[in-house]
Design a protein around this motif. Structure first.
Motif, PDB file in Angstrom:
ATOM      1  N   ASP A   1      52.373  21.055  22.253  1.00  0.00           N
ATOM      2  CA  ASP A   1      52.052  20.557  23.855  1.00  0.00           C
ATOM      3  C   ASP A   1      50.621  20.648  23.800  1.00  0.00           C
ATOM      4  OD1 ASP A   1      51.762  19.807  26.508  1.00  0.00           O
ATOM      5  OD2 ASP A   1      53.807  20.942  27.045  1.00  0.00           O
TER       6      ASP A   1
ATOM      7  N   GLU B   1      48.604  19.334  26.010  1.00  0.00           N
ATOM      8  CA  GLU B   1      47.983  19.118  27.546  1.00  0.00           C
ATOM      9  C   GLU B   1      48.270  20.646  28.083  1.00  0.00           C
ATOM     10  OE1 GLU B   1      49.831  17.465  31.488  1.00  0.00           O
ATOM     11  OE2 GLU B   1      49.755  16.055  29.901  1.00  0.00           O
TER      12      GLU B   1
ATOM     13  N   ARG C   1      45.807  22.809  26.690  1.00  0.00           N
ATOM     14  CA  ARG C   1      44.151  22.583  27.438  1.00  0.00           C
ATOM     15  C   ARG C   1      44.298  23.323  28.860  1.00  0.00           C
ATOM     16  NH1 ARG C   1      44.710  17.256  25.180  1.00  0.00           N
ATOM     17  NH2 ARG C   1      45.821  16.589  27.076  1.00  0.00           N
ATOM     18  N   GLU C   2      45.713  23.369  29.406  1.00  0.00           N
ATOM     19  CA  GLU C   2      45.655  23.947  30.652  1.00  0.00           C
ATOM     20  C   GLU C   2      45.400  25.584  30.426  1.00  0.00           C
ATOM     21  OE1 GLU C   2      45.940  24.507  34.857  1.00  0.00           O
ATOM     22  OE2 GLU C   2      45.442  22.751  33.602  1.00  0.00           O
TER      23      GLU C   2
END
Length: 111
Positions: free
Chosen positions: A61, A63, A66-67
């Motif tokens: 994942d 995303e 990145r978070e």
């Protein structure tokens, strides 16, 4: 087979060691996120090299990573600013940086 097992164990240990310092520093995060991403590439390479099907072809994942990376850098920047440390990329961290004060650092989104 044993070569790849040793490679995976070494990579995992390096990833875990990156975040043992307190407080975290820029080089800790840079190394951790690099090893995490390259570890995924190496995992896929080993499976392909041995002609195994990948049971988790799309489970990395990016995303979510990145978070996590954004939140981790926010924490490190706050630490550098509070301690008056020099940032390798920005010099002395003294400017009033905008942080997401609504981050719940205890929330792991596992529910």
């Amino acid at each position: 087979g044993m070569y790849y097992l040793a490679l995976v164990k070494e990579s995992f240990n390096q990833e875990v060691d990156c975040l043992t310092s307190n407080p975290w520093r820029e080089e800790n995060l840079t190394r951790f996120f690099y090893l995490l991403r390259t570890g995924e590439d190496k995992r896929k390479w080993v499976l392909k090299d041995y002609h195994f099907d990948d049971p988790y072809p799309d489970n990395f994942d990016e995303e979510r990573l990145r978070e996590l990376e954004r939140k981790a850098w926010c924490l490190v920047n706050q630490t550098y600013q509070r301690k008056g440390w020099l940032s390798k990329t920005r010099g002395l961290v003294t400017e009033n940086l905008k942080y997401d004060n609504d981050i719940d650092w205890g929330d792991d989104d596992s529910e």
